[in-house]
Scaffold this motif. Structure first.
Motif, PDB file in Angstrom:
ATOM      1  N   UNK A  31       0.834  -1.204   0.000  1.00  0.00           N
ATOM      2  CA  UNK A  31       0.000   0.000   0.000  1.00  0.00           C
ATOM      3  C   UNK A  31       0.871   1.258   0.000  1.00  0.00           C
ATOM      4  N   UNK A  32       1.954   1.245   0.769  1.00  0.00           N
ATOM      5  CA  UNK A  32       2.849   2.396   0.815  1.00  0.00           C
ATOM      6  C   UNK A  32       3.543   2.611  -0.527  1.00  0.00           C
ATOM      7  N   UNK A  33       3.983   1.520  -1.161  1.00  0.00           N
ATOM      8  CA  UNK A  33       4.651   1.637  -2.455  1.00  0.00           C
ATOM      9  C   UNK A  33       3.712   2.178  -3.520  1.00  0.00           C
ATOM     10  N   UNK A  34       2.426   1.867  -3.384  1.00  0.00           N
ATOM     11  CA  UNK A  34       1.426   2.357  -4.339  1.00  0.00           C
ATOM     12  C   UNK A  34       1.072   3.816  -4.101  1.00  0.00           C
ATOM     13  N   UNK A  35       1.442   4.340  -2.934  1.00  0.00           N
ATOM     14  CA  UNK A  35       1.038   5.702  -2.603  1.00  0.00           C
ATOM     15  C   UNK A  35      -0.440   5.800  -2.278  1.00  0.00           C
ATOM     16  N   UNK A  36      -1.021   4.692  -1.811  1.00  0.00           N
ATOM     17  CA  UNK A  36      -2.447   4.663  -1.514  1.00  0.00           C
ATOM     18  C   UNK A  36      -3.264   4.298  -2.739  1.00  0.00           C
ATOM     19  N   UNK A  37      -4.514   3.931  -2.519  1.00  0.00           N
ATOM     20  CA  UNK A  37      -5.385   3.510  -3.621  1.00  0.00           C
ATOM     21  C   UNK A  37      -6.684   4.309  -3.689  1.00  0.00           C
ATOM     22  N   UNK A  38      -6.902   5.205  -2.763  1.00  0.00           N
ATOM     23  CA  UNK A  38      -8.183   5.910  -2.702  1.00  0.00           C
ATOM     24  C   UNK A  38      -8.464   6.656  -4.002  1.00  0.00           C
ATOM     25  N   UNK A  39      -9.649   6.415  -4.554  1.00  0.00           N
ATOM     26  CA  UNK A  39     -10.092   7.087  -5.761  1.00  0.00           C
ATOM     27  C   UNK A  39      -9.450   6.600  -7.042  1.00  0.00           C
ATOM     28  N   UNK A  40      -8.656   5.543  -6.984  1.00  0.00           N
ATOM     29  CA  UNK A  40      -7.934   5.068  -8.163  1.00  0.00           C
ATOM     30  C   UNK A  40      -8.545   3.781  -8.697  1.00  0.00           C
ATOM     31  N   UNK A  41      -8.429   3.605  -9.999  1.00  0.00           N
ATOM     32  CA  UNK A  41      -8.882   2.383 -10.662  1.00  0.00           C
ATOM     33  C   UNK A  41      -7.738   1.374 -10.586  1.00  0.00           C
ATOM     34  N   UNK A  42      -7.985   0.245  -9.935  1.00  0.00           N
ATOM     35  CA  UNK A  42      -6.902  -0.673  -9.585  1.00  0.00           C
ATOM     36  C   UNK A  42      -7.097  -2.027 -10.256  1.00  0.00           C
ATOM     37  N   UNK A  43      -6.023  -2.535 -10.845  1.00  0.00           N
ATOM     38  CA  UNK A  43      -5.989  -3.886 -11.398  1.00  0.00           C
ATOM     39  C   UNK A  43      -5.083  -4.741 -10.527  1.00  0.00           C
ATOM     40  N   UNK A  44      -5.601  -5.881 -10.066  1.00  0.00           N
ATOM     41  CA  UNK A  44      -4.818  -6.840  -9.284  1.00  0.00           C
ATOM     42  C   UNK A  44      -4.433  -7.984 -10.218  1.00  0.00           C
ATOM     43  N   UNK A  45      -3.181  -7.983 -10.661  1.00  0.00           N
ATOM     44  CA  UNK A  45      -2.682  -8.987 -11.602  1.00  0.00           C
ATOM     45  C   UNK A  45      -2.239 -10.236 -10.847  1.00  0.00           C
ATOM     46  N   UNK A  46      -2.839 -11.370 -11.182  1.00  0.00           N
ATOM     47  CA  UNK A  46      -2.557 -12.589 -10.430  1.00  0.00           C
ATOM     48  C   UNK A  46      -3.183 -12.495  -9.061  1.00  0.00           C
ATOM     49  N   UNK A  47      -4.480 -12.204  -9.029  1.00  0.00           N
ATOM     50  CA  UNK A  47      -5.172 -11.837  -7.785  1.00  0.00           C
ATOM     51  C   UNK A  47      -5.395 -12.988  -6.827  1.00  0.00           C
ATOM     52  N   UNK A  48      -5.182 -14.235  -7.285  1.00  0.00           N
ATOM     53  CA  UNK A  48      -5.418 -15.363  -6.390  1.00  0.00           C
ATOM     54  C   UNK A  48      -6.856 -15.415  -5.907  1.00  0.00           C
ATOM     55  N   UNK A  49      -7.035 -15.599  -4.616  1.00  0.00           N
ATOM     56  CA  UNK A  49      -8.379 -15.707  -4.039  1.00  0.00           C
ATOM     57  C   UNK A  49      -9.005 -14.350  -3.761  1.00  0.00           C
ATOM     58  N   UNK A  50      -8.314 -13.263  -4.120  1.00  0.00           N
ATOM     59  CA  UNK A  50      -8.898 -11.925  -3.980  1.00  0.00           C
ATOM     60  C   UNK A  50      -8.524 -11.195  -2.715  1.00  0.00           C
ATOM     61  N   UNK A  51      -7.521 -11.669  -1.985  1.00  0.00           N
ATOM     62  CA  UNK A  51      -7.124 -11.013  -0.733  1.00  0.00           C
ATOM     63  C   UNK A  51      -6.806  -9.534  -0.952  1.00  0.00           C
ATOM     64  N   UNK A  52      -5.948  -9.268  -1.916  1.00  0.00           N
ATOM     65  CA  UNK A  52      -5.555  -7.884  -2.152  1.00  0.00           C
ATOM     66  C   UNK A  52      -6.653  -7.089  -2.842  1.00  0.00           C
ATOM     67  N   UNK A  53      -7.384  -7.696  -3.732  1.00  0.00           N
ATOM     68  CA  UNK A  53      -8.482  -6.985  -4.396  1.00  0.00           C
ATOM     69  C   UNK A  53      -9.466  -6.460  -3.358  1.00  0.00           C
ATOM     70  N   UNK A  54      -9.793  -7.290  -2.375  1.00  0.00           N
ATOM     71  CA  UNK A  54     -10.708  -6.848  -1.314  1.00  0.00           C
ATOM     72  C   UNK A  54     -10.052  -5.775  -0.447  1.00  0.00           C
ATOM     73  N   UNK A  55      -8.766  -5.936  -0.185  1.00  0.00           N
ATOM     74  CA  UNK A  55      -8.001  -4.959   0.596  1.00  0.00           C
ATOM     75  C   UNK A  55      -8.043  -3.588  -0.078  1.00  0.00           C
ATOM     76  N   UNK A  56      -7.853  -3.554  -1.388  1.00  0.00           N
ATOM     77  CA  UNK A  56      -7.887  -2.283  -2.111  1.00  0.00           C
ATOM     78  C   UNK A  56      -9.282  -1.670  -2.080  1.00  0.00           C
ATOM     79  N   UNK A  57     -10.303  -2.499  -2.242  1.00  0.00           N
ATOM     80  CA  UNK A  57     -11.673  -1.984  -2.204  1.00  0.00           C
ATOM     81  C   UNK A  57     -11.979  -1.373  -0.843  1.00  0.00           C
TER      82      UNK A  57
END
Length: 250
Positions: A31-57
């Motif tokens: 999250x720090x490396x991304x500079x945050x995700x608020x208001x951004x359109x995010x693609x989770x490449x190789x999302x697996x079971x969706x852990x990070x996709x849900x985290x970003x949402x």
């Protein structure tokens, strides 16, 4: 399409609790490396079971799409979305062929996917695919195997997993075994070693600029002392890169 991860959805989910470095170090570092995700359109490449996709949402992303080549993992992710709707979409889609997603995202994130590229060509394809999905000014963040991870046997065992190599003097493309347990069940996958130079070459050849490596950080919960040995030689680092162009908010 199949992958070494088919049938591992439940283990993937439990790893966030069974392997606590993921929650306390890996996720806040990404999250720090991304500079945050608020208001951004995010693609989770190789999302697996969706852990990070849900985290970003949950962290305020304007929209999240998770893609993975494993039908089993995507089925699990879609089921989680039905049970706990967060507005995340999922596609069974090879993360190396994301041509239908051209320019659609402000941020693309890949957690470990680069480490499963078995050849320089596969690594290059993944970076090129991430580049193609991003709008001008977009950012790519990858959590990838630290080129300087500890090769001492069982170094990471206190944190719930082991990394094994045939020769501690690693060369690009050498296999690295990951062995872990979650809820009493063991699992093993094969990753591949890539040097910093190999990562940076693949990223720059894909058209990225401003390639930067970030050391991991711990969550602001007092857990740093628990991970002192891990942080001395973390097995994963975040590398980020940017697409040239205007990154003004939409």
């Amino acid at each position: 399409m199949t992958s070494q991860f088919d049938g591992m959805a439940a283990l993937h989910e439990r790893s966030i609790d069974e392997l606590p470095f993921r929650r306390h170090i890996e996720m806040p570092s990404v999250l720090a490396a991304a500079g945050g995700v608020e208001g951004r359109r995010v693609l989770d490449l190789g999302c697996g079971s969706g852990l990070y996709a849900r985290f970003f949402a949950r962290n305020g992303a304007a929209g999240v799409l998770g893609v993975d080549r494993s039908p089993g993992l995507i089925a699990h992710a879609r089921h989680r979305e039905e049970v706990e709707p967060l507005g995340v979409r999922y596609l069974v889609h090879d993360e190396a062929t994301t041509d239908t997603l051209t320019g659609a995202f402000d941020l693309a994130v890949s957690v470990y996917a680069l480490s499963y590229a078995a050849t320089p060509a596969a690594l290059a394809r993944l970076c090129a695919a991430a580049r193609a999905t991003l709008a001008p000014g977009g950012r790519f963040v990858a959590a990838t195997l630290n080129p300087d991870f500890a090769t001492v046997p069982h170094y990471y065992r206190p944190y719930g997993f082991d990394l094994t190599v045939a020769d501690p003097h690693l060369c690009d493309g050498d296999p690295v075994g990951l062995h872990a347990r979650a809820d009493g069940e063991s699992f093993q996958v094969t990753a591949y070693y890539w040097s910093r130079e190999a990562h940076e070459r693949a990223l720059t050849e894909a058209g990225f600029t401003e390639v930067a490596w970030q050391s991991p950080r711990t969550a602001a919960d007092g857990s740093a002392s628990l991970f002192a040995r891990y942080l001395a030689a973390p097995h994963v680092l975040a590398v980020s890169a940017r697409v040239p162009g205007d990154s003004s908010p939409r």
